[in-house]
Scaffold this motif. Structure first.
Motif, PDB file in Angstrom:
ATOM      1  N   PRO A  11      47.892 -13.526  31.635  1.00 50.71           N
ATOM      2  CA  PRO A  11      48.239 -14.433  32.736  1.00 50.71           C
ATOM      3  C   PRO A  11      48.178 -13.453  34.017  1.00 50.71           C
ATOM      4  O   PRO A  11      48.074 -12.326  33.768  1.00 50.71           O
ATOM      5  N   GLY A  15      48.509  -6.934  34.054  1.00 46.13           N
ATOM      6  CA  GLY A  15      48.014  -5.473  33.974  1.00 46.13           C
ATOM      7  C   GLY A  15      46.707  -5.407  33.288  1.00 46.13           C
ATOM      8  O   GLY A  15      46.197  -4.339  32.819  1.00 46.13           O
ATOM      9  N   LYS A  16      45.886  -6.692  33.352  1.00 46.56           N
ATOM     10  CA  LYS A  16      44.552  -6.702  32.736  1.00 46.56           C
ATOM     11  C   LYS A  16      43.600  -5.848  33.297  1.00 46.56           C
ATOM     12  O   LYS A  16      42.760  -5.316  32.596  1.00 46.56           O
ATOM     13  N   GLY A  17      43.448  -5.987  34.538  1.00 50.55           N
ATOM     14  CA  GLY A  17      42.590  -5.216  35.453  1.00 50.55           C
ATOM     15  C   GLY A  17      42.919  -3.643  35.322  1.00 50.55           C
ATOM     16  O   GLY A  17      41.976  -2.761  34.890  1.00 50.55           O
ATOM     17  N   GLU A 139      52.566  -4.993  44.928  1.00 51.31           N
ATOM     18  CA  GLU A 139      51.251  -4.802  45.444  1.00 51.31           C
ATOM     19  C   GLU A 139      50.970  -5.353  46.698  1.00 51.31           C
ATOM     20  O   GLU A 139      50.164  -4.645  47.493  1.00 51.31           O
ATOM     21  N   MET A 185      56.946  -1.939  29.487  1.00 47.88           N
ATOM     22  CA  MET A 185      55.786  -0.778  29.110  1.00 47.88           C
ATOM     23  C   MET A 185      55.225  -0.130  30.382  1.00 47.88           C
ATOM     24  O   MET A 185      54.879  -1.006  31.398  1.00 47.88           O
ATOM     25  N   ASP A 186      55.265   1.208  30.518  1.00 47.29           N
ATOM     26  CA  ASP A 186      54.392   1.714  31.790  1.00 47.29           C
ATOM     27  C   ASP A 186      52.827   1.827  31.712  1.00 47.29           C
ATOM     28  O   ASP A 186      52.418   1.404  30.510  1.00 47.29           O
ATOM     29  N   ILE A 187      52.360   2.078  32.657  1.00 48.95           N
ATOM     30  CA  ILE A 187      50.775   1.930  32.656  1.00 48.95           C
ATOM     31  C   ILE A 187      50.367   2.886  31.416  1.00 48.95           C
ATOM     32  O   ILE A 187      49.358   2.401  30.636  1.00 48.95           O
ATOM     33  N   ALA A 190      50.674   1.398  28.019  1.00 47.57           N
ATOM     34  CA  ALA A 190      49.643   0.414  27.859  1.00 47.57           C
ATOM     35  C   ALA A 190      48.282   0.563  27.672  1.00 47.57           C
ATOM     36  O   ALA A 190      47.529   0.374  26.633  1.00 47.57           O
TER      37      ALA A 190
END
Ligand code: CDP
Ligand code: CDP
Length: 204
Positions: A11, A15-17, A139, A185-187, A190
């Motif tokens: 969704p 964080g997909k990108g 953002e 979860m941080d970047i 992930a």
């Protein structure tokens, strides 16, 4: 490496990108944010074109537009994305990208289910709507947009609901997708998990 595709779905603002870009950089793969294709169509609809015509005439430099990240464009993209002819017009470009030599990461809503159902790695990245809205709010605010957290949450929820319930290529995890909930979860974590999954599949 021909056709080694990493398919990432999920969704809005999950964080997909961010994960997709990092995985691509790590392995030297190309990365395509397929949401940009639909956003570029949405932007043209806001300028008065029909969604079908916009999808059929889309050019590479249409994806460079700085205005594609607004909420208004996201909403127009989601409306256009429910039209089967719009989706059909964008399939070949995405599949060719996925098959390029050297490996590819594609992120979107239907990559693991429709665009690349045979991808060797499929990830479905989620987080709670509240966490995702907070990320998108941060953002957009940082870019100077006049938005409220409540407004962004409402937009994200409406868009997810439309994307998940449309008849054509709805947002849903592929049966063989690895689920990753990044709510707490941080970047870095992930990305490390995604990199480990790809490395295991590549045998490196
Ligand atoms: O591509 P998608 O819309 O799924 O999300 P994104 O653009 O990668 O991420 C949305 C925002 O959330 C970005 O500002 C990321 O830096 C942030 N993010 C985060 O804070 N924690 C994560 N685990 C993933 C992303
Ligand atoms: O960045 P965010 O996750 O908020 O959205 P995006 O990935 O840029 O996608 C914008 C809209 O395009 C989504 O809400 C979907 O309606 C549509 N989309 C789609 O239908 N299929 C894809 N593969 C990618 C995006």
């Amino acid at each position: 490496m021909l056709g080694f595709t990493v398919a990432i779905d999920g969704p809005a603002a999950a964080g997909k990108g961010t994960v997709g870009r990092a995985v691509a950089a790590h392995f030297g793969f190309a990365h395509l944010d397929t949401g940009l294709l639909y956003r570029a169509v949405g932007a043209k609809v806001l300028d008065g074109m029909t969604a079908e015509e916009a999808a059929l005439t889309l050019q590479a430099d249409d994806l460079e537009d700085d205005q594609l990240r607004t909420n208004a464009v996201a909403e127009a993209a989601s409306l256009a994305a429910a039209i089967p002819a719009v989706r059909a017009a964008l399939v070949d470009f995405q599949r060719s990208f996925a098959m390029r030599a050297g490996g590819a990461v594609l992120d979107g809503r239907d990559i693991g289910t429709v665009i690349c159902p045979d991808a060797p790695v499929k990830l479905f990245i989620t987080a709670t709507p509240e966490v995702r809205a907070q990320r998108r709010f941060a953002e957009l605010s940082a870019k100077g947009a006049e938005v409220t957290l409540e407004g962004v949450l409402a937009d994200v929820q409406a868009r997810d609901a439309r994307d998940s319930t449309r008849a054509e290529a709805p947002l849903k995890p592929a049966a063989d997708a690895e689920l990753m909930d990044t709510s707490t979860m941080d970047i870095e974590t992930a990305v490390a998990r995604a990199v480990a999954l790809v490395a295991a599949r590549l045998g490196v």
